[in-house]
Design an enzyme around this catalytic site. Sequence first.
Site, PDB file in Angstrom:
ATOM      1  N   GLU A  34       0.852  -1.200   0.000  1.00  0.00           N
ATOM      2  CA  GLU A  34       0.000   0.000   0.000  1.00  0.00           C
ATOM      3  C   GLU A  34       0.876   1.234   0.000  1.00  0.00           C
ATOM      4  OE1 GLU A  34      -2.879   0.782   3.103  1.00  0.00           O
ATOM      5  OE2 GLU A  34      -3.267  -1.373   3.315  1.00  0.00           O
ATOM      6  N   GLU A  39     -13.712   6.040  -1.050  1.00  0.00           N
ATOM      7  CA  GLU A  39     -14.640   5.185  -0.301  1.00  0.00           C
ATOM      8  C   GLU A  39     -15.371   6.025   0.750  1.00  0.00           C
ATOM      9  OE1 GLU A  39     -12.802   1.173   0.645  1.00  0.00           O
ATOM     10  OE2 GLU A  39     -11.076   2.206  -0.238  1.00  0.00           O
ATOM     11  N   LYS A  48     -15.626   5.180   4.850  1.00  0.00           N
ATOM     12  CA  LYS A  48     -14.461   5.017   5.725  1.00  0.00           C
ATOM     13  C   LYS A  48     -14.523   6.047   6.847  1.00  0.00           C
ATOM     14  CE  LYS A  48     -10.651   3.335   4.534  1.00  0.00           C
ATOM     15  NZ  LYS A  48      -9.265   3.077   4.066  1.00  0.00           N
ATOM     16  N   GLU A  56      -9.112  10.055   4.640  1.00  0.00           N
ATOM     17  CA  GLU A  56      -9.326   8.606   4.576  1.00  0.00           C
ATOM     18  C   GLU A  56     -10.335   8.217   3.500  1.00  0.00           C
ATOM     19  OE1 GLU A  56      -7.830   6.105   6.052  1.00  0.00           O
ATOM     20  OE2 GLU A  56      -6.447   7.375   7.175  1.00  0.00           O
TER      21      GLU A  56
END
Length: 381
Positions: free
Chosen positions: A268, A322, A325, A331
């Site tokens: 990541e 997203e 999250k 985030e």
Amino acid sequence: MAKLSPPFFSSTPLTLWLLLLAFILTQGVEGSIGVNYGTVANNLPPPSQVANFLLEYTVINRVRLFDANGEILKAFAHTGIEVSVTVPNGQIPQLTKLTAAQQWLKTYIQPHMPATNIVRILVGNEVLSTANKLVIASLVPAMQTLHTALVAASLDLQIQVSTPHSLGILSSSSPPSSGKFRQGYDIHVLKPLLSFLRATNSPFMVNPYPFFGCSADTIDYALFRPNSGVFDENTKLLYTNMLDGQLDAVFSAMKLLDFSDIEIVIAETGWPSRGDASQIGVDPESAAEYNRNLIRHVTSGEGTPLMPNRTFETYIFALFNENLKVGPTCERNFGLFEPDVKPVYDVGILRSTVAAAAVNHHVAYCFLVITIGLLVINNHG
């Protein structure tokens, strides 16, 4: 949303030439760059459309999942895209038993083989950062047992077993040559884990994020921009970007335990396009700059000061923004794409970009051929 139609090309020799050039131009990126496909959102397209989009419109051919979702695994069948699946942290203790590991494979993996190109099982994510003693103590035994189950199913040559770590596993990282693992974890967890990875020819996976390590003073260093660099007095090596420093700190820690021969994979890394007012560099331009420079760097063959002349298999976080999250604004905004697959910014992974580059190469090639032809005619009067 209907199935995405293929890009338009006419069936001419020019098209064949463009496709060949596109293939050549994308191989360096396509061979090394993957993406983390997270699903903590309520507005994402169906997995079948995601798989089709990646296959038809991007040069991404590696995907990391944070679970072993059957619908997603089925969607990637017959695409050839390499898929890594994840065992959730909470399931790790039960997988120390062989019968449970074999059942997990029968339930989540074997029904999708060989149609889906599953290449890794990741046992948890950043397990050592959880402070859960049972899960941490079960990590290596679960990895070993899953591998035993893979051997019994004749899948061990196709599927590796590993686990990604945060940089919190390091007690020291600056300068990079001083990198070492946290005391206690180094001998009791990481040494047997590295021994397992070596024995199974699997990589050590880490999640480096220069974004979380930078400040106003080091933003250029984090974004691969021109900067004065950081000098390591121990090795007399100069670091011109933060990612190299983070990777070399991990390498130094591995070397202390005599495991410098194991491949490092970036499981990541990424940069948010939006954030809170208190954060610096949280805009689409900075995110695009980081990921473009990241792709260029890890596929260039330059390596790092302590690991020169190598490329790094790298997974960008993340495929989509997203919206569910938790945590700060950033985030929810690490995605390369919006849920409608509109790019948040361009990092050069769309095949249309590659085709445009191929057109430019074709024009240059035609000009060269014409020039050579004219020279030949001139020489023969």
